[in-house]
Design a protein around this motif. Structure first.
Motif, PDB file in Angstrom:
ATOM      1  N   ASN A   1      39.084  71.863  51.231  1.00  8.71           N
ATOM      2  CA  ASN A   1      38.918  70.715  52.129  1.00  8.71           C
ATOM      3  C   ASN A   1      38.608  71.155  53.557  1.00  8.71           C
ATOM      4  O   ASN A   1      37.811  70.534  54.269  1.00  8.71           O
ATOM      5  N   ILE A   2      39.276  72.229  53.994  1.00  7.31           N
ATOM      6  CA  ILE A   2      39.075  72.727  55.366  1.00  7.31           C
ATOM      7  C   ILE A   2      37.740  73.447  55.500  1.00  7.31           C
ATOM      8  O   ILE A   2      37.036  73.327  56.500  1.00  7.31           O
ATOM      9  N   TYR A   3      37.363  74.199  54.454  1.00  8.15           N
ATOM     10  CA  TYR A   3      36.197  75.079  54.539  1.00  8.15           C
ATOM     11  C   TYR A   3      34.877  74.343  54.342  1.00  8.15           C
ATOM     12  O   TYR A   3      33.830  74.765  54.847  1.00  8.15           O
ATOM     13  N   ALA A   4      34.914  73.230  53.571  1.00  8.86           N
ATOM     14  CA  ALA A   4      33.675  72.513  53.251  1.00  8.86           C
ATOM     15  C   ALA A   4      32.919  72.058  54.505  1.00  8.86           C
ATOM     16  O   ALA A   4      31.688  72.244  54.592  1.00  8.86           O
ATOM     17  N   PRO A   5      33.611  71.464  55.516  1.00  7.94           N
ATOM     18  CA  PRO A   5      32.864  71.045  56.721  1.00  7.94           C
ATOM     19  C   PRO A   5      32.224  72.237  57.456  1.00  7.94           C
ATOM     20  O   PRO A   5      31.124  72.107  58.013  1.00  7.94           O
ATOM     21  N   ILE A   6      32.915  73.383  57.443  1.00  2.00           N
ATOM     22  CA  ILE A   6      32.357  74.561  58.109  1.00  2.00           C
ATOM     23  C   ILE A   6      31.080  75.005  57.408  1.00  2.00           C
ATOM     24  O   ILE A   6      30.076  75.349  58.056  1.00  2.00           O
ATOM     25  N   LEU A   7      31.099  74.990  56.070  1.00  2.87           N
ATOM     26  CA  LEU A   7      29.908  75.379  55.320  1.00  2.87           C
ATOM     27  C   LEU A   7      28.742  74.444  55.610  1.00  2.87           C
ATOM     28  O   LEU A   7      27.583  74.873  55.719  1.00  2.87           O
ATOM     29  N   GLN A   8      29.033  73.158  55.741  1.00  4.67           N
ATOM     30  CA  GLN A   8      27.972  72.201  56.067  1.00  4.67           C
ATOM     31  C   GLN A   8      27.381  72.484  57.447  1.00  4.67           C
ATOM     32  O   GLN A   8      26.167  72.394  57.662  1.00  4.67           O
ATOM     33  N   THR A   9      28.253  72.844  58.393  1.00 11.17           N
ATOM     34  CA  THR A   9      27.799  73.099  59.779  1.00 11.17           C
ATOM     35  C   THR A   9      26.889  74.318  59.832  1.00 11.17           C
ATOM     36  O   THR A   9      25.806  74.276  60.429  1.00 11.17           O
ATOM     37  N   ILE A  10      27.306  75.423  59.180  1.00  9.83           N
ATOM     38  CA  ILE A  10      26.489  76.637  59.268  1.00  9.83           C
ATOM     39  C   ILE A  10      25.184  76.466  58.503  1.00  9.83           C
ATOM     40  O   ILE A  10      24.167  77.063  58.846  1.00  9.83           O
ATOM     41  N   ALA A  11      25.202  75.623  57.451  1.00 10.87           N
ATOM     42  CA  ALA A  11      23.968  75.371  56.719  1.00 10.87           C
ATOM     43  C   ALA A  11      22.968  74.617  57.587  1.00 10.87           C
ATOM     44  O   ALA A  11      21.752  74.809  57.477  1.00 10.87           O
ATOM     45  N   SER A  12      23.488  73.755  58.500  1.00 12.94           N
ATOM     46  CA  SER A  12      22.583  73.009  59.390  1.00 12.94           C
ATOM     47  C   SER A  12      21.987  73.919  60.457  1.00 12.94           C
ATOM     48  O   SER A  12      20.903  73.648  60.982  1.00 12.94           O
ATOM     49  N   ILE A  13      22.707  74.991  60.791  1.00 13.60           N
ATOM     50  CA  ILE A  13      22.181  75.946  61.767  1.00 13.60           C
ATOM     51  C   ILE A  13      21.070  76.762  61.141  1.00 13.60           C
ATOM     52  O   ILE A  13      19.999  76.948  61.735  1.00 13.60           O
ATOM     53  N   ASN A  14      21.353  77.268  59.925  1.00 10.72           N
ATOM     54  CA  ASN A  14      20.378  78.103  59.228  1.00 10.72           C
ATOM     55  C   ASN A  14      20.594  77.905  57.726  1.00 10.72           C
ATOM     56  O   ASN A  14      21.623  78.322  57.190  1.00 10.72           O
ATOM     57  N   PRO A  15      19.657  77.258  57.018  1.00 10.78           N
ATOM     58  CA  PRO A  15      19.831  77.009  55.583  1.00 10.78           C
ATOM     59  C   PRO A  15      20.126  78.277  54.781  1.00 10.78           C
ATOM     60  O   PRO A  15      20.776  78.210  53.733  1.00 10.78           O
ATOM     61  N   GLY A  16      19.676  79.409  55.260  1.00 13.96           N
ATOM     62  CA  GLY A  16      19.913  80.657  54.548  1.00 13.96           C
ATOM     63  C   GLY A  16      21.377  81.053  54.518  1.00 13.96           C
ATOM     64  O   GLY A  16      21.790  81.881  53.706  1.00 13.96           O
ATOM     65  N   LEU A  17      22.184  80.456  55.457  1.00 12.60           N
ATOM     66  CA  LEU A  17      23.611  80.772  55.490  1.00 12.60           C
ATOM     67  C   LEU A  17      24.407  80.045  54.405  1.00 12.60           C
ATOM     68  O   LEU A  17      25.576  80.376  54.164  1.00 12.60           O
ATOM     69  N   GLN A  18      23.777  79.040  53.788  1.00 11.74           N
ATOM     70  CA  GLN A  18      24.482  78.254  52.773  1.00 11.74           C
ATOM     71  C   GLN A  18      24.978  79.142  51.622  1.00 11.74           C
ATOM     72  O   GLN A  18      26.140  79.073  51.219  1.00 11.74           O
ATOM     73  N   LYS A  19      24.055  79.973  51.083  1.00 12.19           N
ATOM     74  CA  LYS A  19      24.418  80.832  49.963  1.00 12.19           C
ATOM     75  C   LYS A  19      25.496  81.835  50.358  1.00 12.19           C
ATOM     76  O   LYS A  19      26.439  82.095  49.610  1.00 12.19           O
ATOM     77  N   LEU A  20      25.358  82.384  51.572  1.00 15.80           N
ATOM     78  CA  LEU A  20      26.349  83.337  52.062  1.00 15.80           C
ATOM     79  C   LEU A  20      27.711  82.676  52.192  1.00 15.80           C
ATOM     80  O   LEU A  20      28.745  83.238  51.821  1.00 15.80           O
ATOM     81  N   GLY A  21      27.718  81.448  52.694  1.00 21.65           N
ATOM     82  CA  GLY A  21      28.975  80.714  52.859  1.00 21.65           C
ATOM     83  C   GLY A  21      29.627  80.411  51.521  1.00 21.65           C
ATOM     84  O   GLY A  21      30.846  80.525  51.369  1.00 21.65           O
ATOM     85  N   ASP A  22      28.802  80.008  50.522  1.00 25.43           N
ATOM     86  CA  ASP A  22      29.351  79.716  49.189  1.00 25.43           C
ATOM     87  C   ASP A  22      29.974  80.960  48.564  1.00 25.43           C
ATOM     88  O   ASP A  22      31.047  80.897  47.957  1.00 25.43           O
ATOM     89  N   THR A  23      29.268  82.097  48.729  1.00 24.61           N
ATOM     90  CA  THR A  23      29.794  83.355  48.191  1.00 24.61           C
ATOM     91  C   THR A  23      31.096  83.730  48.867  1.00 24.61           C
ATOM     92  O   THR A  23      32.059  84.169  48.214  1.00 24.61           O
ATOM     93  N   ASN A  24      31.152  83.554  50.161  1.00 21.31           N
ATOM     94  CA  ASN A  24      32.355  83.859  50.929  1.00 21.31           C
ATOM     95  C   ASN A  24      33.525  82.990  50.469  1.00 21.31           C
ATOM     96  O   ASN A  24      34.646  83.489  50.259  1.00 21.31           O
ATOM     97  N   ALA A  25      33.263  81.697  50.273  1.00 19.28           N
ATOM     98  CA  ALA A  25      34.316  80.774  49.831  1.00 19.28           C
ATOM     99  C   ALA A  25      34.832  81.157  48.452  1.00 19.28           C
ATOM    100  O   ALA A  25      36.042  81.116  48.180  1.00 19.28           O
ATOM    101  N   GLN A  26      33.896  81.536  47.557  1.00 16.91           N
ATOM    102  CA  GLN A  26      34.281  81.918  46.210  1.00 16.91           C
ATOM    103  C   GLN A  26      35.168  83.150  46.217  1.00 16.91           C
ATOM    104  O   GLN A  26      36.153  83.245  45.459  1.00 16.91           O
ATOM    105  N   LYS A  27      34.846  84.122  47.073  1.00 15.81           N
ATOM    106  CA  LYS A  27      35.663  85.330  47.156  1.00 15.81           C
ATOM    107  C   LYS A  27      37.070  85.020  47.642  1.00 15.81           C
ATOM    108  O   LYS A  27      38.051  85.600  47.178  1.00 15.81           O
TER     109      LYS A  27
END
Length: 542
Positions: free
Chosen positions: A438-464
């Motif tokens: 719940n806390i991390y999802a908004p952060i992932l949305q924010t970084i994806a809006s800065i650079n779409p390429g960060l979306q995959k990196l953020g998802d991988t980070n969350a999974q780890k």
């Protein structure tokens, strides 16, 4: 010894319904053992039968010779001599000749044979002799080269011997040079008891007199049932083959009609909604032949010539006919013609079969009729589960039922361990993972809006991060369960004792581990139990 009957569903629907006496299945069989008239009707039919049969005097002499070779008991020799009487009947059952007799069910089949013969003898007032058919002609070495025991360390030990030649031939023809390795494996797997030294000494003595698995098997069985008069027959005995010569000639001459009858039997079974236990084909001969190299190959027929499955070897009708007379040891029955052969050899009042065998035999009724025979009474092999005192106490402690142990044990164990968790660790860790997401999802949305390429990196980070939380959860649950180690060991003992390898105990463990712990008193008590013919499973409290 306390016993309790339990309805254990079988994996074979036809056998299950036959044991229950349901008409849908019983129609494929001539008699049923629960029908009292069946015993009299079968005996009367045998007295009047005019179908093909062996020379009784030759049969008796062959049995005497073989049973002398394996040092069978005086009681067995007396039973063979009783076969000279034309009024004598037999009960037959057989099994593959596994290492050290293989699984417990082999012992239970012998017990059923003996009990059936006694039951029939009392009922009919005439000699009824138990015959154990050693399937020495079978060539599947991997099925018979091992056995299992439960070690004192609660490990399932597999004791095994290697194939001596690699040639696909009958087990009776495979010479085992030494039993030392198998005996050492067994010795290392059995606990120290007052019975062990004598047991191992007896096995070593038998080993010195045995050259094949069939020899070893037969002599152990003769020893275990020495006072019961259990007669042994090796299906691959060359001298018995000479007694069978006439029948091999008949099976070759009528092979097409017999196979058509078997195919019709399969169609009847399938039309009734059952699955046939074995595959049948229009070109089957239902006999094996031994090649010049000693290999056992199944015969097929193309309308003119006989051949093996790959058509690497071909045989003419004349050649096979000549062998049936001059060299019958070159032939061997398959699962479909063995029932016909045993009825040729003996006046078979009844045959003792396991569930899979009952399903096979359900296909053979029309084949019996084709040769002027009738299928004998089919008696389901008695089934047992041995429950040791400590296991029984542990089951009572946990309140375990037989249904739970046999069919729901792992889920019950998981639920029990979950119920012991006073800290609620799984729920609390699940809450932590949800809060993180719940806390991390908004952060992932924010970084994806800065650079779409960060979306995959953020998802991988969350999974780890989630994986790390789950890793800590597993370690925490494991640490919390340490306090239940004794209970877990007890539960594991129950599982390994009663349902090893997720199979019924009787299909895995060998009789020797129980003889080593308890002597043979329990075995003698099993021989005194009443005959059970309805397929019910017996729970035996040792």
């Amino acid at each position: 010894m306390r016993t309790e009957l339990y309805l254990w569903p079988k994996n074979q629907a036809l056998a299950e319904d036959y044991c229950k006496g349901l008409e849908n299945a019983s129609g494929f069989f001539t008699y049923h053992p629960s029908n009292e008239d069946s015993w009299y009707k079968r005996a009367q039919w045998l007295d009047q039968a005019s179908g093909p049969n062996a020379n009784r005097a030759e049969l008796v002499e062959t049995l005497l010779k073989y049973n002398t070779k394996i040092a069978n008991s005086a009681a067995a020799m007396d039973n063979i001599a009783r076969l000279r009487d034309s009024a004598a009947l037999v009960v037959v059952g057989g099994q593959q000749t596994g290492l050290f007799t293989g699984p417990l069910l082999v012992i239970y089949k012998a017990i059923t044979l003996i009990q059936t013969a006694k039951h029939a003898e009392r009922k009919l007032g005439r000699s009824v002799i138990p015959i154990f058919w050693l399937a020495g002609e079978d060539h599947d070495f991997d099925e018979v080269n091992h056995t299992y025991v439960l070690t004192p360390q609660l490990e399932i030990a597999k004791i095994k011997i290697e194939h001596p030649t690699g040639i696909r031939t009958s087990v009776s023809q495979l010479t085992i040079e030494s039993w030392e390795g198998a005996l050492q494996q067994l010795d290392a797997s059995l606990m120290q008891t007052e019975f062990k030294a004598g047991l191992m000494e007896k096995l070593a003595q038998i080993g010195k007199q045995s050259h094949t698995l069939v020899d070893f098997f037969a002599q152990i069985m003769a020893w275990l049932f020495s006072d019961q008069g259990l007669v042994m027959l090796d299906s691959d005995d060359p001298e018995m083959r000479r007694v069978e010569s006439k029948m091999f000639s008949l099976l070759l001459h009528r092979h097409k009609n017999i196979n058509e009858a078997l195919l019709a039997g399969r169609n009847r079974v399938e039309a009734a909604g059952y699955k046939a236990q074995t595959e049948l084909a229009a070109n089957n001969v239902n006999l094996f032949v031994f090649t010049d190299q000693g290999e056992r190959v199944l015969l097929q027929w193309d309308g003119q010539l006989f051949h093996d499955k790959k058509k690497e070897r071909t045989y003419t009708q004349q050649q096979l006919n000549e062998w049936a007379v001059s060299a019958p040891e070159r032939f061997s029955n398959n699962v479909m013609t063995r029932p016909l052969m045993q009825d040729f050899l003996f006046p078979v009042l009844a045959t003792v079969l396991g569930p899979g065998e009952i399903a096979y035999w359900g296909l053979t009724g029309l084949a019996f009729e084709e040769l002027g025979m009738k299928m004998p009474i089919v008696v389901p092999r008695m089934e047992f589960t041995l429950v040791e005192g400590a296991v029984q106490k542990q089951m009572d402690k946990f309140g375990l039922t037989w249904d739970t142990v046999f069919f729901h044990f792992e889920q019950w164990k998981k639920d029990w361990l979950t119920a012991q968790d006073q800290l609620g660790l799984p729920a609390r860790f699940a809450e932590v993972k949800q809060q993180f997401q719940n806390i991390y999802a908004p952060i992932l949305q924010t970084i994806a809006s800065i650079n779409p390429g960060l979306q995959k990196l953020g998802d991988t980070n969350a999974q780890k991060i989630v994986e790390q939380i789950e890793f800590l959860e597993a370690r925490s649950v494991e640490a919390n369960q340490v306090q239940f180690e004794a209970a877990i060991r007890h539960l594991e003992r129950i599982r390994l004792s009663l349902l090893p390898l997720e199979k019924p105990q009787e299909r895995v463990y060998n009789v020797l581990s129980y003889l080593n712990k308890y002597g043979d008193g329990w075995l003698k008590q099993l021989l005194e139990l009443p005959l059970v013919v309805n397929g019910m499973h017996s729970i035996i409290y040792l």
